[in-house]
Scaffold this motif. Structure first.
Motif, PDB file in Angstrom:
ATOM      1  N   SER A  61      49.513 -54.465 -32.155  1.00  0.00           N
ATOM      2  CA  SER A  61      48.349 -53.533 -32.788  1.00  0.00           C
ATOM      3  C   SER A  61      48.784 -52.185 -33.289  1.00  0.00           C
ATOM      4  N   TYR A  62      48.382 -51.752 -34.123  1.00  0.00           N
ATOM      5  CA  TYR A  62      49.070 -50.485 -34.908  1.00  0.00           C
ATOM      6  C   TYR A  62      47.898 -49.536 -34.983  1.00  0.00           C
ATOM      7  N   ASP A  63      47.791 -48.161 -34.643  1.00  0.00           N
ATOM      8  CA  ASP A  63      46.757 -47.484 -34.793  1.00  0.00           C
ATOM      9  C   ASP A  63      46.833 -46.567 -36.326  1.00  0.00           C
ATOM     10  N   ASN A 113      39.870 -43.762 -31.458  1.00  0.00           N
ATOM     11  CA  ASN A 113      41.209 -44.244 -31.666  1.00  0.00           C
ATOM     12  C   ASN A 113      40.956 -45.488 -32.427  1.00  0.00           C
ATOM     13  N   SER A 172      42.532 -49.070 -33.882  1.00  0.00           N
ATOM     14  CA  SER A 172      43.719 -49.738 -34.094  1.00  0.00           C
ATOM     15  C   SER A 172      43.601 -50.940 -34.729  1.00  0.00           C
TER      16      SER A 172
END
Lengths: 211, 98
Positions: free
Chosen positions: B29-31, B71, B73
């Protein structure tokens, strides 16, 4: 790019993004050289100052000491190792952070976070293991354990940074294993693993990526 | 040649979307902010392309709070993996044809 007429550029951009987003590539080679030099400095300090007589056979030295004197020496050895580790880690941090800043990126990226986590799990386990060894007088296993755990940490972190780190880890593990099979030369193997390997690798990395 | 063009997905035919998919293919995963920095795009631009990919079922959004700060993601879906691989293969075939 993104244009149907230029698929080659698309593929190239995709590869670059895949690499950059999953690996921390700003690891500083110079910090490896500094880590190696501080490890050698630590070994010289131990050689001349702590055993006093100038011996590389730490095990023999320890068994010939009174228990009270023994305890102080153990803490002194631990202090030297801790200082070396601190110098090496802070140099790696500041020099690498400097490189990311120069490239206009932030040091804390998902890739660098993953690298740090994967590095520190074996590293902390190894550190605690070695403290236990020291407390229980398994002196001859300390340097091999440090090298092996450190090598495992590098192999683990190698997936998330420059691919060469993986091979540095393998070499550290081999050095650590040699140190178990050839006992009595702890300081020599310490210098070979933490000193020479770091300096050689640091210089190679510096030439390849930074110079 | 016609088959190859058919496999080139319209959904990915944009630099930012291609970038988003590339990053998510190799990361669990990537924010949002890290994506923004990696791809070097503006908030609005990134958000609209993420939305489009989400609507097509290529990625999933995971919203949570870290230290009381929101946040967000993103992760790639199974469908996204299959279709992006197809798209990549079509691109490679195109190169070979040329």
């Amino acid at each position: 790019m993104g244009n149907r007429n230029n698929p080659a550029e698309d593929i190239q951009a995709i590869r670059k993004l895949m690499e950059e987003s999953s690996r921390f590539l700003s690891l500083s080679g110079l910090s490896g050289v500094i880590a190696g030099l501080s490890a050698i400095a630590g070994a010289i300090l131990v050689y001349f100052w702590i055993p006093g007589t100038g011996s590389i056979h730490l095990e023999d030295y320890f068994t010939g000491q009174a228990v009270s004197r023994n305890l102080t020496i153990r803490w002194q050895l631990l202090a030297v190792a801790a200082v070396v580790l601190l110098v090496a880690l802070s140099c790696a941090f500041f020099l690498s952070a400097g490189r990311t800043k120069k490239a206009g990126k932030s040091f804390w990226s998902p890739a660098s976070r993953r690298m740090v986590i994967n590095l520190f799990i074996p590293l902390i386990a190894g550190g605690l293991f070695v403290i236990a060894l020291l407390m229980q007088y398994f002196v001859s296993l300390i340097v091999p354990a440090l090298l092996i755990f450190y090598g495992l940490a590098l192999v683990n972190a190698g997936k998330f940074t420059l691919g060469e780190i993986f091979y540095l880890g393998i070499l550290q593990i081999i050095t650590g294993l040699l140190a178990v099979f050839v006992p009595g030369y702890d300081l020599v193997f310490w210098v070979a693993g933490f000193g020479v390997l770091h300096i050689v690798y640091g210089l190679l990395m510096y030439r390849k990526y930074e110079a | 040649m016609k088959d190859i063009i058919a496999n080139i997905s319209k959904v990915f035919e944009n630099r930012v979307r291609l970038g988003i998919m590339s990053v998510l293919m190799v990361n669990e995963s990537y924010d949002f902010n890290s994506l923004k920095e990696t791809l070097d795009v503006t908030d609005g631009n990134l958000a609209s392309h993420l939305k489009a990919l989400e609507e097509k079922g290529m990625i999933t959004v995971n919203k949570q709070f870290i230290d009381r700060k929101p946040n967000t993601s993103y992760s790639v879906t199974d469908k996204g993996i299959i279709e992006f691989r197809q798209h990549l293969k079509a691109l490679e075939d195109l190169i070979r044809e040329q």
